[in-house]
Design a protein around this motif. Structure first.
Motif: not given
Length: 187
Positions: A3-4, A12-15, A177-179
């Motif tokens: 969890i980031l 992270d989502p785009a990556a 607000p988390y990835a």
């Protein structure tokens, strides 16, 4: 599972999409209506035709079911011919010939797509994710479909989102607000 914090969310989502990950996108208020419009969505790379099959597998639905392109409103006219803007996926647009091979996952067999245009001032998080994806790929579009799996309603609350992430082959969950991501690291 990692969890980031909020800084990771914008990277992270785009990556994850760039390296062909599937992203569960859970942001803001619930959506109401017949389409996923960027608050409860499953996202994928549009440049790989097999991503349509992958998303239908994640959702446990028929292979012929289409998905939609989510595109920055200021770029839509370059890729699609039809009524613009189209923020609610109400219209079918012709996909420009030069883009059909570049975004095959969202092009229907007749060369059309039911698009969603995204205005930055109305959907800043989605717009930021789209810009990050475009910077890395040159594609101003991501694949969008509703965040749910076979026989289940739309994901509505964070517990549902975590359950979906834990039970479906999804690589990253952008949850507020988390990835949250699986063990594999993204570039």
């Amino acid at each position: 599972m990692r969890i980031l914090g909020i800084n990771a969310l914008f990277h992270d989502p785009a990556a994850a999409l760039v390296v062909d990950g599937i992203v569960a996108w859970f942001q803001g208020r619930s959506e109401y209506g017949p389409r996923a419009l960027g608050h409860r969505s499953l996202l994928a790379h549009p440049g790989r035709a097999e991503n349509l099959e992958r998303l239908n597998h994640v959702k446990g639905r028929e292979e012929f079911r289409p998905v939609a392109p989510m595109v920055a409103a200021d770029r839509a006219h370059e890729l699609f011919a039809g009524p613009l803007p189209s923020p609610y996926m109400l219209f079918v647009h012709d996909v420009a010939g030069e883009w059909r091979d570049r975004i095959p996952a969202v092009v229907h067999v007749d060369g059309t797509a039911r698009i969603q245009t995204v205005e930055e001032r109305q959907e800043p998080l989605v717009a930021r994710m789209l810009r990050g994806f475009e910077r890395r790929t040159g594609l101003p579009v991501v694949v969008n479909t509703s965040l749910n799996t076979a026989g289940r309603p739309m994901v509505d609350d964070p517990r549902d989102a975590l359950e979906c992430f834990g039970s479906a082959p999804v690589d990253l969950l952008a949850l507020g607000p988390y990835a949250v991501r699986r063990g594999r690291a993204f570039a």
